[in-house]
Scaffold this active site. Structure first.
Site, PDB file in Angstrom:
ATOM      1  N   ASP A  85      42.339  35.759  32.056  1.00  0.00           N
ATOM      2  CA  ASP A  85      42.367  34.492  31.324  1.00  0.00           C
ATOM      3  C   ASP A  85      41.024  33.774  31.276  1.00  0.00           C
ATOM      4  O   ASP A  85      40.870  32.793  30.547  1.00  0.00           O
ATOM      5  CB  ASP A  85      43.445  33.557  31.915  1.00  0.00           C
ATOM      6  CG  ASP A  85      43.275  33.352  33.435  1.00  0.00           C
ATOM      7  OD1 ASP A  85      44.303  33.223  34.142  1.00  0.00           O
ATOM      8  OD2 ASP A  85      42.120  33.321  33.918  1.00  0.00           O
ATOM      9  N   ASN A 122      49.619  33.347  49.475  1.00  0.00           N
ATOM     10  CA  ASN A 122      50.589  33.763  48.470  1.00  0.00           C
ATOM     11  C   ASN A 122      51.968  33.211  48.812  1.00  0.00           C
ATOM     12  O   ASN A 122      52.366  33.214  49.983  1.00  0.00           O
ATOM     13  CB  ASN A 122      50.653  35.301  48.386  1.00  0.00           C
ATOM     14  CG  ASN A 122      51.164  35.755  47.024  1.00  0.00           C
ATOM     15  OD1 ASN A 122      50.605  35.399  45.984  1.00  0.00           O
ATOM     16  ND2 ASN A 122      52.258  36.503  47.051  1.00  0.00           N
ATOM     17  N   SER A 136      50.439  39.759  44.386  1.00  0.00           N
ATOM     18  CA  SER A 136      51.499  40.448  45.153  1.00  0.00           C
ATOM     19  C   SER A 136      50.970  41.747  45.747  1.00  0.00           C
ATOM     20  O   SER A 136      51.687  42.454  46.457  1.00  0.00           O
ATOM     21  CB  SER A 136      52.693  40.739  44.222  1.00  0.00           C
ATOM     22  OG  SER A 136      52.268  41.597  43.160  1.00  0.00           O
ATOM     23  N   HIS A 152      40.589  43.735  35.789  1.00  0.00           N
ATOM     24  CA  HIS A 152      41.532  44.152  34.737  1.00  0.00           C
ATOM     25  C   HIS A 152      41.079  43.690  33.362  1.00  0.00           C
ATOM     26  O   HIS A 152      41.870  43.614  32.430  1.00  0.00           O
ATOM     27  CB  HIS A 152      42.945  43.637  35.058  1.00  0.00           C
ATOM     28  CG  HIS A 152      43.555  44.397  36.199  1.00  0.00           C
ATOM     29  ND1 HIS A 152      44.694  43.975  36.863  1.00  0.00           N
ATOM     30  CD2 HIS A 152      43.191  45.555  36.823  1.00  0.00           C
ATOM     31  CE1 HIS A 152      44.997  44.837  37.826  1.00  0.00           C
ATOM     32  NE2 HIS A 152      44.098  45.798  37.827  1.00  0.00           N
ATOM     33  N   THR A 201      49.164  30.063  37.621  1.00  0.00           N
ATOM     34  CA  THR A 201      50.480  29.497  37.230  1.00  0.00           C
ATOM     35  C   THR A 201      50.398  27.969  37.125  1.00  0.00           C
ATOM     36  O   THR A 201      51.020  27.383  36.247  1.00  0.00           O
ATOM     37  CB  THR A 201      51.583  29.892  38.242  1.00  0.00           C
ATOM     38  OG1 THR A 201      51.156  29.539  39.572  1.00  0.00           O
ATOM     39  CG2 THR A 201      51.886  31.376  38.170  1.00  0.00           C
ATOM     40  N   ALA A 240      47.458  36.635  39.438  1.00  0.00           N
ATOM     41  CA  ALA A 240      48.090  35.723  38.476  1.00  0.00           C
ATOM     42  C   ALA A 240      48.598  34.439  39.115  1.00  0.00           C
ATOM     43  O   ALA A 240      48.717  33.403  38.447  1.00  0.00           O
ATOM     44  CB  ALA A 240      49.237  36.455  37.780  1.00  0.00           C
ATOM     45  N   CYS A 257      35.417  53.454  18.449  1.00  0.00           N
ATOM     46  CA  CYS A 257      33.941  53.451  18.466  1.00  0.00           C
ATOM     47  C   CYS A 257      33.357  52.511  19.520  1.00  0.00           C
ATOM     48  O   CYS A 257      32.139  52.482  19.719  1.00  0.00           O
ATOM     49  CB  CYS A 257      33.419  53.072  17.073  1.00  0.00           C
ATOM     50  SG  CYS A 257      33.688  51.345  16.624  1.00  0.00           S
ATOM     51  N   CYS A 313      34.978  51.341  11.806  1.00  0.00           N
ATOM     52  CA  CYS A 313      35.438  52.755  11.721  1.00  0.00           C
ATOM     53  C   CYS A 313      36.932  52.867  11.433  1.00  0.00           C
ATOM     54  O   CYS A 313      37.467  53.972  11.360  1.00  0.00           O
ATOM     55  CB  CYS A 313      35.110  53.472  13.042  1.00  0.00           C
ATOM     56  SG  CYS A 313      36.246  53.035  14.380  1.00  0.00           S
TER      57      CYS A 313
HETATM   58  N1  APR Z   1      51.103  29.267  44.834  1.00  0.00           N
HETATM   59  C1  APR Z   1      51.213  30.354  45.648  1.00  0.00           C
HETATM   60  N2  APR Z   1      51.615  31.593  45.226  1.00  0.00           N
HETATM   61  C2  APR Z   1      51.929  31.715  43.911  1.00  0.00           C
HETATM   62  C3  APR Z   1      51.850  30.636  42.991  1.00  0.00           C
HETATM   63  C4  APR Z   1      51.413  29.375  43.510  1.00  0.00           C
HETATM   64  N3  APR Z   1      51.296  28.290  42.724  1.00  0.00           N
HETATM   65  N4  APR Z   1      52.248  31.090  41.763  1.00  0.00           N
HETATM   66  C5  APR Z   1      52.566  32.399  41.910  1.00  0.00           C
HETATM   67  N5  APR Z   1      52.365  32.774  43.191  1.00  0.00           N
HETATM   68  C6  APR Z   1      52.523  34.125  43.728  1.00  0.00           C
HETATM   69  C7  APR Z   1      53.829  34.808  43.365  1.00  0.00           C
HETATM   70  O1  APR Z   1      54.793  34.560  44.360  1.00  0.00           O
HETATM   71  C8  APR Z   1      53.441  36.297  43.340  1.00  0.00           C
HETATM   72  O2  APR Z   1      53.684  36.933  44.589  1.00  0.00           O
HETATM   73  O3  APR Z   1      51.522  34.905  43.107  1.00  0.00           O
HETATM   74  C9  APR Z   1      51.929  36.273  43.098  1.00  0.00           C
HETATM   75  C10 APR Z   1      51.551  36.883  41.756  1.00  0.00           C
HETATM   76  O4  APR Z   1      51.845  38.264  41.816  1.00  0.00           O
HETATM   77  P1  APR Z   1      51.959  39.097  40.447  1.00  0.00           P
HETATM   78  O5  APR Z   1      52.776  38.338  39.470  1.00  0.00           O
HETATM   79  O6  APR Z   1      52.364  40.491  40.804  1.00  0.00           O
HETATM   80  O7  APR Z   1      50.463  39.089  39.867  1.00  0.00           O
HETATM   81  P2  APR Z   1      49.270  40.055  40.261  1.00  0.00           P
HETATM   82  O8  APR Z   1      49.332  40.447  41.696  1.00  0.00           O
HETATM   83  O9  APR Z   1      48.018  39.392  39.775  1.00  0.00           O
HETATM   84  O10 APR Z   1      49.549  41.355  39.342  1.00  0.00           O
HETATM   85  C11 APR Z   1      48.593  42.388  39.404  1.00  0.00           C
HETATM   86  O11 APR Z   1      49.803  43.569  37.692  1.00  0.00           O
HETATM   87  O12 APR Z   1      50.998  43.377  35.742  1.00  0.00           O
HETATM   88  C12 APR Z   1      49.786  43.766  36.269  1.00  0.00           C
HETATM   89  O13 APR Z   1      47.686  43.798  35.236  1.00  0.00           O
HETATM   90  C13 APR Z   1      48.666  42.922  35.718  1.00  0.00           C
HETATM   91  O14 APR Z   1      46.726  42.036  36.843  1.00  0.00           O
HETATM   92  C14 APR Z   1      48.135  42.170  36.923  1.00  0.00           C
HETATM   93  C15 APR Z   1      48.539  43.077  38.074  1.00  0.00           C
END
Ligand code: APR
Length: 249
Positions: free
Chosen positions: A112, A219, A199, A127, A34, A30, A138, A160
């Site tokens: 997305d 990250n 994460s 995912h 962002t 994710a 179905c 269904c």
């Molecule tokens: N630059 C660098 N790091 C970023 C930025 C950015 N612009 N924006 C966010 N982050 C980092 C955050 O610090 C966080 O550690 O991205 C990481 C996103 O981690 P999560 O929010 O846990 O997302 P993700 O790892 O994709 O979650 C995995 O969990 O909730 C479920 O199904 C959902 O697919 C998702 C899964």
């Protein structure tokens, strides 16, 4: 926050490792979206960070038994920022790197569709995707905008009468085995795995980080795999990936 100079040194180090690698797999989360206006889950402003209770709504058994949870889920889907979000420089950089044969396997936990809209192909959506709706009884599928256009608060399957859900993987739901197996093969085949904006806390996907010969993590915050990574880059994903794509051409 690190100085820009340090960040660009780390991006240069990443570009160096990337250029030397005979094959590269990339796993995004994710955090790469962002900058396109889509919240992550566990970052400082993440969905679960801001509203710890919300995660329960994403459990498949709760969704299947509670019509009120489904009505809320459909309202959230209708308001999802992904419908109007645009790919950002991070998505575009990965598409360019894939185009220049610098990425052999692209895997995402994101639903997305922004990698595809940036021009990436063969994206392994571990995912699932919000862009399709599936009948839980179905198995019939429709484009999500078509189902949203019905303007019903808990639309049943027109074939269904079954419960409909976006084709995303909820907690308690199995991943598509074929997609997961392709991700495992791609990660094992790669010399370098680069994880971006995740994460690394949700299995089985996080476990891919433990399969890689060589691991780099991009990250903003710590992950459970940092100690195993050859390099950890803390910068803004859009800046770092754009810098890498510039260097690697
Ligand atoms: N630059 C660098 N790091 C970023 C930025 C950015 N612009 N924006 C966010 N982050 C980092 C955050 O610090 C966080 O550690 O991205 C990481 C996103 O981690 P999560 O929010 O846990 O997302 P993700 O790892 O994709 O979650 C995995 O969990 O909730 C479920 O199904 C959902 O697919 C998702 C899964």
């Amino acid at each position: 926050m690190r100085s820009r100079g340090v960040l660009m040194d780390e991006a240069a180090a990443l570009a160096g490792l990337w250029a030397q690698a005979t094959s590269v797999a990339v796993l995004t989360g994710a955090g790469i979206s962002t900058d396109s206006g889509i919240s992550d889950f566990r970052g400082p402003n993440g969905l679960w960070t801001r509203n710890p209770g919300a995660q329960a709504m994403f459990d498949i058994s709760v969704y299947m038994r509670d019509a009120e949870v489904r009505r809320q889920a459909w309202a959230n889907r209708r308001a999802n920022p992904a419908w109007t979000a645009q790919p950002n420089r991070g998505h575009l950089a990965l598409a360019a790197l894939q185009q220049s044969d610098r990425v052999q396997t692209l895997m995402t936990q994101n639903i997305d569709g922004l990698h595809q809209r940036a021009g990436s192909r063969d994206v392994l959506e571990l995912h699932g995707t919000i862009w399709e709706v599936v009948c839980m009884a179905c198995g019939l599928r429709w484009p999500t905008p078509e189902v949203l256009a019905r303007e019903e608060d808990d639309p049943p399957c027109t074939a269904c009468g079954g419960i409909l859900k976006t084709a995303t993987v909820s907690f308690g739901q199995a991943l598509d085995q074929a997609v997961l197996e392709a991700a495992v093969r791609g990660t094992k085949r790669a010399e370098l795995l680069v994880t971006v904006g995740t994460s690394l806390q949700v299995n089985p996907v996080a476990g891919l980080a433990g399969l890689a010969d060589r691991l780099v993590i991009v990250n903003a915050e710590e992950t459970p795999y940092d100690a195993e990574a050859e390099l950890v880059v803390r910068g803004s994903i859009s800046d770092v990936l754009a810098a890498v794509a510039d260097v690697l051409g």
